[in-house]
Design a protein around this motif. Structure first.
Motif, PDB file in Angstrom:
ATOM      1  N   ARG A 264       0.681  -0.882  -0.579  1.00 49.13           N
ATOM      2  CA  ARG A 264      -0.152   0.080  -0.026  1.00 49.13           C
ATOM      3  C   ARG A 264       0.420   1.276  -0.095  1.00 49.13           C
ATOM      4  NH1 ARG A 264      -5.113  -1.147   3.047  1.00 49.13           N
ATOM      5  NH2 ARG A 264      -5.934  -3.277   1.682  1.00 49.13           N
ATOM      6  N   LEU A 265       0.533   2.418  -0.824  1.00 53.83           N
ATOM      7  CA  LEU A 265       1.407   3.497  -0.765  1.00 53.83           C
ATOM      8  C   LEU A 265       0.324   3.937   0.630  1.00 53.83           C
ATOM      9  CD1 LEU A 265       1.086   3.970  -4.852  1.00 53.83           C
ATOM     10  CD2 LEU A 265       2.375   3.156  -2.883  1.00 53.83           C
ATOM     11  N   MET A 266       1.611   4.869   1.354  1.00 58.48           N
ATOM     12  CA  MET A 266       1.165   5.537   2.481  1.00 58.48           C
ATOM     13  C   MET A 266       0.276   6.520   2.738  1.00 58.48           C
ATOM     14  SD  MET A 266       1.317   3.362   5.996  1.00 58.48           S
ATOM     15  CE  MET A 266       1.084   1.841   4.660  1.00 58.48           C
ATOM     16  N   GLY A 267      -0.206   6.718   2.692  1.00 56.28           N
ATOM     17  CA  GLY A 267      -0.625   8.488   2.815  1.00 56.28           C
ATOM     18  C   GLY A 267      -2.067   8.485   1.485  1.00 56.28           C
ATOM     19  N   PHE A 268      -2.427   7.300   0.677  1.00 59.19           N
ATOM     20  CA  PHE A 268      -3.505   7.487  -0.123  1.00 59.19           C
ATOM     21  C   PHE A 268      -4.390   6.103   1.046  1.00 59.19           C
ATOM     22  CE2 PHE A 268       0.425   8.723  -1.900  1.00 59.19           C
ATOM     23  CZ  PHE A 268       0.435   9.379  -2.448  1.00 59.19           C
ATOM     24  N   GLY A 269      -5.804   6.764  -0.281  1.00 62.22           N
ATOM     25  CA  GLY A 269      -6.903   5.923   0.474  1.00 62.22           C
ATOM     26  C   GLY A 269      -7.522   6.222   1.880  1.00 62.22           C
ATOM     27  N   HIS A 270      -8.668   5.889   1.627  1.00 61.20           N
ATOM     28  CA  HIS A 270      -9.469   6.037   2.827  1.00 61.20           C
ATOM     29  C   HIS A 270     -10.808   5.076   2.829  1.00 61.20           C
ATOM     30  CE1 HIS A 270     -11.305   8.522   6.162  1.00 61.20           C
ATOM     31  NE2 HIS A 270      -9.988   9.406   6.837  1.00 61.20           N
ATOM     32  N   ARG A 271     -11.322   5.278   3.856  1.00 68.01           N
ATOM     33  CA  ARG A 271     -12.300   4.270   4.384  1.00 68.01           C
ATOM     34  C   ARG A 271     -13.881   5.342   3.712  1.00 68.01           C
ATOM     35  NH1 ARG A 271     -13.682  -0.064   7.418  1.00 68.01           N
ATOM     36  NH2 ARG A 271     -12.003  -0.394   6.624  1.00 68.01           N
ATOM     37  N   VAL A 272     -13.481   6.472   4.333  1.00 67.16           N
ATOM     38  CA  VAL A 272     -14.666   7.467   3.981  1.00 67.16           C
ATOM     39  C   VAL A 272     -14.928   8.447   2.713  1.00 67.16           C
ATOM     40  CG1 VAL A 272     -16.200   8.845   5.850  1.00 67.16           C
ATOM     41  CG2 VAL A 272     -15.400   7.758   6.447  1.00 67.16           C
ATOM     42  N   TYR A 273     -13.065   8.855   2.972  1.00 69.65           N
ATOM     43  CA  TYR A 273     -13.224  10.141   1.350  1.00 69.65           C
ATOM     44  C   TYR A 273     -12.968   9.389   0.125  1.00 69.65           C
ATOM     45  CZ  TYR A 273     -12.768  13.778   4.982  1.00 69.65           C
ATOM     46  OH  TYR A 273     -12.876  14.826   6.375  1.00 69.65           O
ATOM     47  N   LYS A 274     -13.900   9.389  -0.747  1.00 67.61           N
ATOM     48  CA  LYS A 274     -13.951   8.582  -1.920  1.00 67.61           C
ATOM     49  C   LYS A 274     -13.730   9.706  -2.912  1.00 67.61           C
ATOM     50  CE  LYS A 274     -14.326   4.612  -0.313  1.00 67.61           C
ATOM     51  NZ  LYS A 274     -12.862   4.554  -0.068  1.00 67.61           N
ATOM     52  N   THR A 275     -12.918  10.409  -2.421  1.00 60.47           N
ATOM     53  CA  THR A 275     -12.789  12.330  -3.079  1.00 60.47           C
ATOM     54  C   THR A 275     -11.509  12.667  -2.479  1.00 60.47           C
ATOM     55  OG1 THR A 275     -13.015  14.250  -3.780  1.00 60.47           O
ATOM     56  CG2 THR A 275     -14.386  13.756  -2.016  1.00 60.47           C
ATOM     57  N   GLU A 276     -10.461  13.975  -2.458  1.00 62.91           N
ATOM     58  CA  GLU A 276      -9.450  14.119  -1.684  1.00 62.91           C
ATOM     59  C   GLU A 276     -10.042  14.463  -0.606  1.00 62.91           C
ATOM     60  OE1 GLU A 276      -6.707  16.160  -2.964  1.00 62.91           O
ATOM     61  OE2 GLU A 276      -7.185  17.667  -2.345  1.00 62.91           O
ATOM     62  N   ASP A 277      -9.054  14.528   0.995  1.00 65.70           N
ATOM     63  CA  ASP A 277      -9.526  14.427   2.352  1.00 65.70           C
ATOM     64  C   ASP A 277      -9.327  15.903   2.571  1.00 65.70           C
ATOM     65  OD1 ASP A 277      -8.592  14.736   4.790  1.00 65.70           O
ATOM     66  OD2 ASP A 277      -8.078  12.661   4.859  1.00 65.70           O
ATOM     67  N   PRO A 278     -10.246  16.849   2.617  1.00 66.18           N
ATOM     68  CA  PRO A 278     -10.125  17.631   2.747  1.00 66.18           C
ATOM     69  C   PRO A 278      -9.168  18.426   3.504  1.00 66.18           C
ATOM     70  CG  PRO A 278     -11.763  17.539   4.142  1.00 66.18           C
ATOM     71  CD  PRO A 278     -12.084  16.133   3.064  1.00 66.18           C
ATOM     72  N   ARG A 279      -8.144  17.810   4.582  1.00 64.21           N
ATOM     73  CA  ARG A 279      -7.720  18.235   5.179  1.00 64.21           C
ATOM     74  C   ARG A 279      -6.127  18.052   4.784  1.00 64.21           C
ATOM     75  NH1 ARG A 279      -8.961  13.912   9.503  1.00 64.21           N
ATOM     76  NH2 ARG A 279      -8.689  12.210   6.950  1.00 64.21           N
ATOM     77  N   ALA A 280      -6.162  16.936   3.431  1.00 63.94           N
ATOM     78  CA  ALA A 280      -4.584  16.661   2.106  1.00 63.94           C
ATOM     79  C   ALA A 280      -4.627  18.666   1.833  1.00 63.94           C
ATOM     80  CB  ALA A 280      -4.743  15.424   1.646  1.00 63.94           C
ATOM     81  N   GLU A 281      -6.166  18.895   1.055  1.00 62.40           N
ATOM     82  CA  GLU A 281      -6.205  20.272   0.398  1.00 62.40           C
ATOM     83  C   GLU A 281      -5.416  21.319   1.632  1.00 62.40           C
ATOM     84  OE1 GLU A 281     -10.021  20.694  -1.122  1.00 62.40           O
ATOM     85  OE2 GLU A 281      -9.360  22.578  -0.691  1.00 62.40           O
ATOM     86  N   GLU A 282      -5.128  21.281   2.590  1.00 62.85           N
ATOM     87  CA  GLU A 282      -4.943  22.329   3.503  1.00 62.85           C
ATOM     88  C   GLU A 282      -3.060  22.115   3.726  1.00 62.85           C
ATOM     89  OE1 GLU A 282      -6.273  25.340   3.775  1.00 62.85           O
ATOM     90  OE2 GLU A 282      -8.371  25.037   4.032  1.00 62.85           O
ATOM     91  N   LEU A 283      -3.581  20.903   4.873  1.00 61.86           N
ATOM     92  CA  LEU A 283      -1.871  20.563   4.618  1.00 61.86           C
ATOM     93  C   LEU A 283      -0.735  20.492   3.235  1.00 61.86           C
ATOM     94  CD1 LEU A 283      -3.116  17.148   6.354  1.00 61.86           C
ATOM     95  CD2 LEU A 283      -1.827  19.365   7.266  1.00 61.86           C
ATOM     96  N   ARG A 284      -1.334  20.270   1.548  1.00 66.42           N
ATOM     97  CA  ARG A 284      -0.738  19.934   1.406  1.00 66.42           C
ATOM     98  C   ARG A 284      -0.189  21.666   0.776  1.00 66.42           C
ATOM     99  NH1 ARG A 284      -3.961  19.297  -2.197  1.00 66.42           N
ATOM    100  NH2 ARG A 284      -3.908  17.164  -3.186  1.00 66.42           N
TER     101      ARG A 284
END
Ligand code: COA
Length: 386
Positions: A264-284
């Motif tokens: 598995r590539l760490m930092g990708f995939g989520h049980r609930v988000y089937k689009t970008e995690d909104p926190r990832a957008e801010e953290l980026r």
């Protein structure tokens, strides 16, 4: 009198199993007024406020107040609340001795769990309360920073009352008053990770609270759940991945090889988000500013990883999750990799505590059922005949 229930029938005559979904996916396990996670829209709100409004404009202490009291504090409330937190910034000698006795090789997450447990044995009696939540939350950074210094042969430091929660944590780790940009980055990280619906560690805390156990037992259990790489243990592994990739030119081959090995590539995939995690957008965006050089590699790895995941598992809808840029941001504020997950706990403890308080407020024991799939109707043989 003999009664016939589905359990006493031979297996072939029993009614079909109730449908159970692996990992309780899609099951609503509680009601909450704390955070709302919208997996398809990619939205996260705390008590009605979108994280996009909170992340750059609030102190972590304001989010504590929001989650525990249900509203953002005004200036007077915030001052009083901060003073209460500062008054709790101490480590009892017994707990410090426990931290001193741990081998330097102890994982910081284990040290944090141990210190919280030892402190709870000394300090916590009775029904969970905001006072208890505040006392334990104030100490999470103290325990972690004390252990970090001890394992490096340095003495723990006293907290500085003029520093807020994020700044004081960085000070306790390094002995230096941190740069403003580091404090801003860490504060934003703490705000973003404070609560997230019925994630595994929060569910764990609620299960423990539902038995009418104490708040520290619930938090210790939650720390244990957060530790795993499928939950909070991923960000240091993201850093390992970026280090192993090393250069932009090496990225595609490295990622293809990892996927070919079934990793598995760490930092990708989520049980609930089937689009970008909104926190990832801010953290980026924060990582882009905090570490422009490291960001170049991280961004290229992200782009390639997304392309490969979409190419190889299109139906899975795998996107960047919160952990990917957390790793870049936390490294940029000077944290070493094995402090990433316990730093996540420094944030999430306020969500756990809020859920414990919410659970006990209208408690019902959480006790699901299991779908038994083992053998039945076996003939018992006494020990001396087996
Ligand atoms: N890299 C590669 N494949 C992944 C993947 C990833 N990061 N995440 C999920 N997948 C794949 C799985 O291999 C599986 O594929 P398959 O059915 O073809 O074997 C499919 O997607 C579904 O995986 P599953 O484990 O059922 O999904 P989940 O909802 O339980 O997973 C996570 C959620 C977070 C556990 C998972 O995405 C993951 O392991 N991510 C990496 C670790 C991570 O970043 N953790 C932090 C979470 S915030």
């Amino acid at each position: 009198m003999s009664t016939t229930t589905s359990e006493t029938l031979p297996q072939s005559q029993r009614p079909p199993h109730k449908e159970s979904k692996g990992g309780l996916e899609g099951i609503v396990a509680a009601t909450t007024a704390l955070s709302k996670v919208e997996g398809t829209a990619g939205q996260l709100t705390y008590c009605g406020y979108t994280i996009h409004d909170l992340v750059r404009k609030t102190l972590f202490e304001e989010i504590m107040h929001l989650l525990w009291f249900g509203h953002l504090p005004n200036q007077k409330e915030l001052s009083g609340f901060k003073a209460d937190l500062i008054a709790e910034r101490s480590i009892p000698p017994m707990v410090m001795q426990v931290l001193r006795d741990l081998p330097a090789s102890t994982e910081p997450m284990d040290a944090l769990r141990t210190a919280v447990s030892a402190w709870g044995a000394l300090s916590i009696k009775g029904h969970p309360s905001i006072t208890q939540a505040l006392a334990v939350t104030a100490r999470f950074p103290l325990f972690l920073a004390a252990f970090h210094r001890l394992r490096r042969g340095q003495e723990p430091l006293e907290s500085r009352p003029e520093l807020d929660h994020a700044a004081n944590y960085l000070y306790l780790l390094t002995g230096q008053v941190p740069k403003d940009e580091h404090v801003i980055g860490l504060n934003a990280y703490l705000v973003l990770l404070a609560d997230h619906g019925m994630n595994a560690s929060t569910f764990t805390a609620r299960v423990v609270a539902s038995t009418e156990s104490d708040i520290v037992s619930a938090l210790v259990a939650a720390i244990g759940a957060l530790k795993g790489p499928l939950h909070g243990g991923a960000p240091s592994k993201v850093l390992d991945m970026l280090d192993a990739i090393g250069t932009v030119d090496n990225a595609e081959r490295w990622l293809r090889d990892a996927l070919a090995r079934g990793e598995r590539l760490m930092g990708f995939g989520h049980r609930v988000y089937k689009t970008e995690d909104p926190r990832a957008e801010e953290l980026r965006e924060m990582a882009r500013v905090a570490d422009p050089q490291g960001f170049v590699l991280a961004r290229r790895v992200e782009e390639l990883a997304l392309a490969l995941l979409h190419e190889q598992k299109p139906e899975r809808r795998l996107y960047t999750n919160v952990e990917f840029y957390s790793a870049v941001l936390l490294a940029s504020v000077g944290l070493v990799g094995d402090l990433f997950t316990p730093t996540f706990a420094i944030s999430r403890v306020i969500g756990w505590a809020a859920h414990v308080l919410e659970q006990v407020d209208h408690n019902r024991l959480i006790r699901p059922e299991a779908d038994y799939t083992g053998p039945t109707d076996l003939h018992f043989m006494p020990l001396d005949e087996r």
